[in-house]
Write an enzyme that holds these catalytic residues in place. Sequence first.
Site, PDB file in Angstrom:
ATOM      1  N   CYS A  35      23.905  56.761  83.678  1.00  0.00           N
ATOM      2  CA  CYS A  35      24.869  55.650  83.933  1.00  0.00           C
ATOM      3  C   CYS A  35      23.945  54.403  85.009  1.00  0.00           C
ATOM      4  O   CYS A  35      23.116  54.858  85.559  1.00  0.00           O
ATOM      5  CB  CYS A  35      26.191  55.784  84.966  1.00  0.00           C
ATOM      6  SG  CYS A  35      27.532  56.474  83.430  1.00  0.00           S
ATOM      7  N   HIS A  79      28.880  54.770  79.430  1.00  0.00           N
ATOM      8  CA  HIS A  79      28.917  56.228  79.314  1.00  0.00           C
ATOM      9  C   HIS A  79      29.827  56.511  78.182  1.00  0.00           C
ATOM     10  O   HIS A  79      29.327  57.802  77.813  1.00  0.00           O
ATOM     11  CB  HIS A  79      29.653  56.536  80.762  1.00  0.00           C
ATOM     12  CG  HIS A  79      29.582  58.160  80.918  1.00  0.00           C
ATOM     13  ND1 HIS A  79      28.540  58.891  81.363  1.00  0.00           N
ATOM     14  CD2 HIS A  79      30.426  59.112  80.450  1.00  0.00           C
ATOM     15  CE1 HIS A  79      28.695  60.222  81.534  1.00  0.00           C
ATOM     16  NE2 HIS A  79      30.115  60.335  80.947  1.00  0.00           N
ATOM     17  N   ASN A 119      20.197  64.534  70.056  1.00  0.00           N
ATOM     18  CA  ASN A 119      21.280  65.613  69.843  1.00  0.00           C
ATOM     19  C   ASN A 119      22.395  64.991  70.328  1.00  0.00           C
ATOM     20  O   ASN A 119      22.544  64.341  71.292  1.00  0.00           O
ATOM     21  CB  ASN A 119      20.525  66.752  70.827  1.00  0.00           C
ATOM     22  CG  ASN A 119      19.387  67.318  70.552  1.00  0.00           C
ATOM     23  OD1 ASN A 119      18.825  67.434  69.447  1.00  0.00           O
ATOM     24  ND2 ASN A 119      18.511  67.661  71.596  1.00  0.00           N
ATOM     25  N   HIS A 132      22.237  58.980  74.423  1.00  0.00           N
ATOM     26  CA  HIS A 132      20.807  58.752  74.585  1.00  0.00           C
ATOM     27  C   HIS A 132      20.138  59.622  73.544  1.00  0.00           C
ATOM     28  O   HIS A 132      20.800  60.210  72.785  1.00  0.00           O
ATOM     29  CB  HIS A 132      20.291  59.015  75.962  1.00  0.00           C
ATOM     30  CG  HIS A 132      20.549  60.747  76.137  1.00  0.00           C
ATOM     31  ND1 HIS A 132      21.520  61.462  76.318  1.00  0.00           N
ATOM     32  CD2 HIS A 132      19.437  61.575  76.278  1.00  0.00           C
ATOM     33  CE1 HIS A 132      21.611  62.549  76.615  1.00  0.00           C
ATOM     34  NE2 HIS A 132      20.079  62.729  76.446  1.00  0.00           N
ATOM     35  N   GLN A 134      15.801  61.152  72.853  1.00  0.00           N
ATOM     36  CA  GLN A 134      14.429  61.545  73.582  1.00  0.00           C
ATOM     37  C   GLN A 134      13.259  61.254  72.572  1.00  0.00           C
ATOM     38  O   GLN A 134      13.623  61.097  71.333  1.00  0.00           O
ATOM     39  CB  GLN A 134      14.712  62.992  73.749  1.00  0.00           C
ATOM     40  CG  GLN A 134      16.064  63.517  74.552  1.00  0.00           C
ATOM     41  CD  GLN A 134      15.907  64.890  75.047  1.00  0.00           C
ATOM     42  OE1 GLN A 134      14.780  65.467  75.613  1.00  0.00           O
ATOM     43  NE2 GLN A 134      16.854  65.452  74.783  1.00  0.00           N
TER      44      GLN A 134
HETATM   45 ZN   LIG Z   1      26.808  57.900  82.003  1.00  0.00          ZN
END
Ligand SMILES: [Zn+2]
Length: 303
Positions: A35, A79, A119, A132, A134
């Site tokens: 965040c 988020h 994932n 997110h 990677q």
């Molecule tokens: Zn977050």
Amino acid sequence: MTTTRFNELRGEDVLYAIHRQDRTFLPSEADCPLCPTLPGRPETEIPFSRFELAVFENRFPAMESPEGACEVVVYTDDHHGSFNRLAPERAEALMWVWRHRYAELSARPDVDYVLIFENRGVEVGVTLHHPHGQIYAFPFVPPVPLREREADARLGGCAVCALCARERQDGSRLVVEDETVAAYVPFAARWPYEVHVVLREHRPSLTACTPAELRSLAGILQAVTRGYDALFDRPFPYIMCLHQAPTDGGTDGHLHVEFYPPLRAADKLKYPAGSEQGAGTFVQDTLPEESAAALREAVRRAA
Ligand SMILES: [Zn+2]
Ligand SMILES: [Zn+2]
Ligand SMILES: [Zn+2]
């Protein structure tokens, strides 16, 4: 420190990144390291009060320079967001971020393969809910891209070009497509709702794509992932992997994105178990044509 051991029986490398045992595991929203940093609050991984997209080195890397790299790509400062709910311009910007990271990492002499992935869902071992992905930059070409290289040799040319042409000609497993990008459940899918999103022209990597192709890719990836959520009317867990040209000096590779979702029904997981793990043979109870028809309908519903 990561050590690599060669597993003789499998003929493949295994990475031991012992420090990763301590990594942050499903923190509450208040402690989310992805965040933005808010005034008066402890600093997160991202020292800004707002951001659009953020990339940084993984604090718990499986690989580190000069033997590879691990990075985190945060899609949004929201988020509770997700890839499929990003504004279309943001999803398109993510394609450019991926392209930039691929270009920079693949130019390093210690990097032979760049894997961009996401994932999604606790079902596939997610440790942070914040949306997110990677990037793993490997100092060797891992087994899956090596198998795709073998497929090229077997088919006498680019396997992805050949398979995409077959799927588009047959049509029964197509999920959605536009002028430059096609999405289909592959003829011999290993997962019930596996989807491959493929550049119709031969493009080794994101760096070879036109701006219009990158826009299309973002649009089709969002259409597929929105369809996934519509399929069982729940957030659909998946593993999303970008396969691009290895950078070990070979000339193979054709940009495509593979989705491996673990669900076979709204509340049933497909575990890779005895036959899959012990023999390497996937056993399915649904035909790819049936999955594709259900996904086509779900993508339409979600559009
Ligand atoms: Zn977050
Ligand atoms: Zn190709
Ligand atoms: Zn692939």
